[in-house]
Design a protein around this motif. Structure first.
Motif, PDB file in Angstrom:
ATOM      1  N   GLY A   1       8.521 -14.471  24.974  1.00  0.00           N
ATOM      2  CA  GLY A   1       8.918 -14.010  24.006  1.00  0.00           C
ATOM      3  C   GLY A   1       9.823 -12.403  24.286  1.00  0.00           C
ATOM      4  O   GLY A   1      10.422 -12.108  22.990  1.00  0.00           O
ATOM      5  N   HIS A   2       9.609 -12.043  25.184  1.00  0.00           N
ATOM      6  CA  HIS A   2      10.125 -10.867  25.547  1.00  0.00           C
ATOM      7  C   HIS A   2      11.484 -10.831  26.261  1.00  0.00           C
ATOM      8  O   HIS A   2      11.660  -9.903  27.108  1.00  0.00           O
ATOM      9  CB  HIS A   2       8.993  -9.742  25.864  1.00  0.00           C
ATOM     10  CG  HIS A   2       7.757  -9.668  25.065  1.00  0.00           C
ATOM     11  ND1 HIS A   2       8.074  -8.616  24.039  1.00  0.00           N
ATOM     12  CD2 HIS A   2       6.630 -10.218  24.813  1.00  0.00           C
ATOM     13  CE1 HIS A   2       7.021  -8.677  23.073  1.00  0.00           C
ATOM     14  NE2 HIS A   2       6.262  -9.999  23.675  1.00  0.00           N
ATOM     15  N   ILE A   3      12.026 -11.985  26.462  1.00  0.00           N
ATOM     16  CA  ILE A   3      13.201 -12.007  27.184  1.00  0.00           C
ATOM     17  C   ILE A   3      14.124 -11.493  26.299  1.00  0.00           C
ATOM     18  O   ILE A   3      14.466 -11.650  24.825  1.00  0.00           O
ATOM     19  CB  ILE A   3      13.737 -13.613  27.301  1.00  0.00           C
ATOM     20  CG1 ILE A   3      12.579 -14.306  27.846  1.00  0.00           C
ATOM     21  CG2 ILE A   3      15.076 -13.604  28.174  1.00  0.00           C
ATOM     22  CD1 ILE A   3      12.161 -13.988  29.311  1.00  0.00           C
TER      23      ILE A   3
ATOM     24  N   ARG B   1      14.356  -2.633  18.326  1.00  0.00           N
ATOM     25  CA  ARG B   1      13.300  -2.224  19.117  1.00  0.00           C
ATOM     26  C   ARG B   1      11.937  -3.231  19.040  1.00  0.00           C
ATOM     27  O   ARG B   1      11.743  -3.529  18.142  1.00  0.00           O
ATOM     28  CB  ARG B   1      12.782  -0.835  18.893  1.00  0.00           C
ATOM     29  CG  ARG B   1      11.864  -0.028  19.708  1.00  0.00           C
ATOM     30  CD  ARG B   1      12.616   0.657  20.706  1.00  0.00           C
ATOM     31  NE  ARG B   1      11.656   1.126  21.718  1.00  0.00           N
ATOM     32  CZ  ARG B   1      12.102   1.865  22.888  1.00  0.00           C
ATOM     33  NH1 ARG B   1      13.475   2.258  23.071  1.00  0.00           N
ATOM     34  NH2 ARG B   1      11.330   2.352  23.806  1.00  0.00           N
ATOM     35  N   CYS B   2      11.602  -3.561  20.208  1.00  0.00           N
ATOM     36  CA  CYS B   2      10.329  -4.603  20.302  1.00  0.00           C
ATOM     37  C   CYS B   2       9.072  -3.510  20.440  1.00  0.00           C
ATOM     38  O   CYS B   2       9.113  -2.805  20.795  1.00  0.00           O
ATOM     39  CB  CYS B   2      10.599  -5.488  21.385  1.00  0.00           C
ATOM     40  SG  CYS B   2       9.497  -6.688  21.305  1.00  0.00           S
ATOM     41  N   THR B   3       8.015  -4.432  20.191  1.00  0.00           N
ATOM     42  CA  THR B   3       6.650  -3.853  20.314  1.00  0.00           C
ATOM     43  C   THR B   3       6.224  -3.577  21.771  1.00  0.00           C
ATOM     44  O   THR B   3       5.398  -2.782  21.986  1.00  0.00           O
ATOM     45  CB  THR B   3       5.606  -4.725  19.407  1.00  0.00           C
ATOM     46  OG1 THR B   3       5.533  -6.004  20.321  1.00  0.00           O
ATOM     47  CG2 THR B   3       5.706  -4.724  18.159  1.00  0.00           C
ATOM     48  N   CYS B   4       7.161  -4.189  22.653  1.00  0.00           N
ATOM     49  CA  CYS B   4       6.632  -4.061  24.073  1.00  0.00           C
ATOM     50  C   CYS B   4       7.440  -2.918  24.528  1.00  0.00           C
ATOM     51  O   CYS B   4       7.015  -2.374  25.629  1.00  0.00           O
ATOM     52  CB  CYS B   4       7.176  -5.501  24.746  1.00  0.00           C
ATOM     53  SG  CYS B   4       8.835  -5.623  24.878  1.00  0.00           S
ATOM     54  N   GLY B   5       8.356  -2.125  23.836  1.00  0.00           N
ATOM     55  CA  GLY B   5       8.848  -1.196  24.416  1.00  0.00           C
ATOM     56  C   GLY B   5      10.493  -1.530  24.665  1.00  0.00           C
ATOM     57  O   GLY B   5      11.299  -0.527  24.968  1.00  0.00           O
ATOM     58  N   ASN B   6      10.692  -2.624  24.914  1.00  0.00           N
ATOM     59  CA  ASN B   6      11.993  -3.202  25.138  1.00  0.00           C
ATOM     60  C   ASN B   6      12.918  -3.303  23.859  1.00  0.00           C
ATOM     61  O   ASN B   6      12.340  -3.156  22.983  1.00  0.00           O
ATOM     62  CB  ASN B   6      12.163  -4.566  25.885  1.00  0.00           C
ATOM     63  CG  ASN B   6      13.236  -5.133  26.416  1.00  0.00           C
ATOM     64  OD1 ASN B   6      14.239  -4.336  26.891  1.00  0.00           O
ATOM     65  ND2 ASN B   6      13.541  -6.338  26.681  1.00  0.00           N
ATOM     66  N   ILE B   7      14.382  -3.753  24.175  1.00  0.00           N
ATOM     67  CA  ILE B   7      15.289  -3.756  23.320  1.00  0.00           C
ATOM     68  C   ILE B   7      15.748  -5.250  23.003  1.00  0.00           C
ATOM     69  O   ILE B   7      16.045  -5.648  24.130  1.00  0.00           O
ATOM     70  CB  ILE B   7      16.325  -2.795  23.097  1.00  0.00           C
ATOM     71  CG1 ILE B   7      15.839  -1.361  23.077  1.00  0.00           C
ATOM     72  CG2 ILE B   7      17.364  -2.983  22.175  1.00  0.00           C
ATOM     73  CD1 ILE B   7      16.760  -0.507  23.835  1.00  0.00           C
ATOM     74  N   GLY B   8      15.586  -5.795  21.755  1.00  0.00           N
ATOM     75  CA  GLY B   8      16.449  -7.056  21.322  1.00  0.00           C
ATOM     76  C   GLY B   8      15.826  -8.244  22.149  1.00  0.00           C
ATOM     77  O   GLY B   8      16.275  -9.290  22.572  1.00  0.00           O
ATOM     78  N   CYS B   9      14.368  -8.109  22.299  1.00  0.00           N
ATOM     79  CA  CYS B   9      13.640  -9.283  22.733  1.00  0.00           C
ATOM     80  C   CYS B   9      13.767 -10.411  21.771  1.00  0.00           C
ATOM     81  O   CYS B   9      13.795 -10.225  20.466  1.00  0.00           O
ATOM     82  CB  CYS B   9      12.108  -8.914  23.027  1.00  0.00           C
ATOM     83  SG  CYS B   9      11.464  -7.884  24.119  1.00  0.00           S
ATOM     84  N   ALA B  10      13.481 -11.712  22.071  1.00  0.00           N
ATOM     85  CA  ALA B  10      13.525 -12.717  21.181  1.00  0.00           C
ATOM     86  C   ALA B  10      12.541 -12.585  19.795  1.00  0.00           C
ATOM     87  O   ALA B  10      12.684 -12.688  18.907  1.00  0.00           O
ATOM     88  CB  ALA B  10      13.209 -13.971  22.005  1.00  0.00           C
TER      89      ALA B  10
END
Ligand SMILES: [Zn+2]
Length: 312
Positions: free
Chosen positions: A164-166, A174-183
C-alpha cells in the motif's frame, strides 16, 4: 491441528480457537490502540481461555498462539519492529514470554496482511497457487506476496508487506509512513475523507450529506449517479489498479487476491482492476487473474496454522 489465533486491528481484536481451516469459536473485543498493547494482554488471555472452555479443546492440543499485527514485525524473534502509530508500546513487549507464561505455548507474530495472505493460500481464494499477491483495502492498504510457495519477508522483515506504500503519485499527499503519494495516501479509508473534502463540487454532492465519507458512502453515492462520487470512485479505482500493476511487476504473481470491507463492491472493483492489469502489466506469459478474497475478516485468523507450522 488446533491453534489460538488473534487478529489485532486498530479498533478491535478478534480472537479464535482454530481447528485447521475452521474457527471453532471466536469473539471480538474493542481496543483502544492509544492505550497500548500491554493492558490488552490479560484480556486476550482471558478471552482465549473462555473460548477454549467453550469448545472443549485442551491447551495441550494447540500448536501455538498466532498474532496478526498491523505493523512491521519480526516473525523470527516474535517482536514488533515498528507500529505506525498503533500500539506504540508493543515494541518493548516480549510476546513469546507472555504466551509461554499464559499458555505454555509457542508464539508467532506476523504482519496482518501477510496473515491474510497465508489464510487465503491455506483455505481461501489462493489455495493451491504458489505465486500470489494480496491487497487488502481498508483503513490503510495492506500488501503481501508469496513467491514460489514462500511467503516474502526479506532481510528487515518488510519485503512484500508495504504494497500500500508504493508511490503512485510523487507529487501527491503525505502518507502516514513518511513517503509522498503512496497508494494508501491517495485512496484508502483514512485518506478518502481528506480527498473528498478537497474535491471540486464536494459541498453540493450527496457525499456532503454524510457525517462520514467512507467507501460505503462513496460507492453508494456513485451508484446514485452523483458526479463527484463517480469521479472520486474512478480515481480510487485507478490508484488501486496502478498499485496492482506495480505489484505484478515486482512479484510476478499468477493471481492477485483483493480483500477488505470495500470488496462489498467487488462487482465494480474486480472488473476494473482486472481490465487495467490485463492491459498494462508486462506479462508475456499470460494474464494475471484478479480475484476477490474468500475468507472475509477470517482470513487473518486462518493464517494461524500455516504460520505456526510453516505449512501451506
Ligand atoms: Zn506510505
Amino acid at each position: 491441528m488446533k491453534a489460538l489465533s488473534i487478529d489485532l486491528g486498530g479498533t478491535h481484536a478478534t480472537l479464535a480457537v482454530i481447528d485447521d481451516t475452521t474457527p471453532l469459536a471466536s469473539e471480538s473485543i474493542p481496543t483502544d490502540r492509544g492505550k497500548g498493547l500491554q493492558p490488552l494482554l490479560p484480556v486476550f488471555a482471558e478471552s482465549l481461555r473462555r473460548l477454549l472452555s467453550k469448545t472443549g479443546i485442551a491447551l495441550r492440543d494447540c500448536v501455538g498462539v498466532a498474532l496478526g499485527f498491523a505493523g512491521l514485525v519480526n516473525t523470527r524473534t516474535g517482536r514488533v519492529l515498528s507500529t505506525n502509530e498503533k500500539y506504540d508500546d508493543a515494541l518493548s513487549i516480549d510476546l513469546p514470554a507472555w504466551s509461554q507464561a499464559s499458555f505454555g505455548l509457542p508464539f508467532r507474530i506476523e504482519n496482518d496482511a501477510r496473515m491474510a495472505l497465508l489464510g487465503e493460500c491455506y483455505a481461501g481464494a489462493a489455495r493451491g497457487i504458489s505465486d500470489v499477491v494480496m491487497i487488502t483495502l481498508g483503513t490503510g492498504i495492506g500488501g503481501a506476496a508469496m513467491i514460489e510457495g514462500k511467503l516474502l519477508r526479506g532481510k528487515h522483515m518488510q519485503a512484500g508487506c508495504l504494497g500500500g506504500h508504493i508511490p503512485v503519485l510523487f507529487t501527491g499527499r503525505r502518507c502516514t509512513c513518511g513517503n509522498i503519494g503512496c497508494a494508501e495516501a491517495e485512496a484508502s479509508g483514512w485518506s478518502l475523507p481528506l480527498i473528498a473534502r478537497e474535491w471540486p463540487g464536494f459541498a453540493q454532492s450527496v457525499l456532503a450529506q454524510n457525517t462520514e465519507v467512507g467507501f460505503k458512502e462513496l460507492f453508494a453515492g456513485a451508484e446514485r449517479g452523483d458526479t463527484v462520487a463517480l469521479a472520486i470512485r474512478e480515481r480510487c479505482l485507478q490508484v488501486w489498479a496502478a498499485d496492482a500493476v506495480g505489484l505484478v511487476h515486482m512479484y510476478d504473481p499468477e493471481i492477485i487476491v483483493i480483500g477488505g470491507g470495500v470488496m462489498a463492491s467487488a462487482s465494480v472493483i474486480l472488473p476494473y482492476v482486472q481490465d487495467y492489469v490485463s492491459k498494462y502489466a508486462w506479462t508475456p506469459w499470460g494474464k494475471v487473474k484478479v480475484c476477490a478474497a474468500q475468507l472475509g475478516n477470517q482470513a487473518g485468523l486462518l493464517g494461524a496454522i500455516p504460520l505456526l507450522t510453516d505449512k501451506i
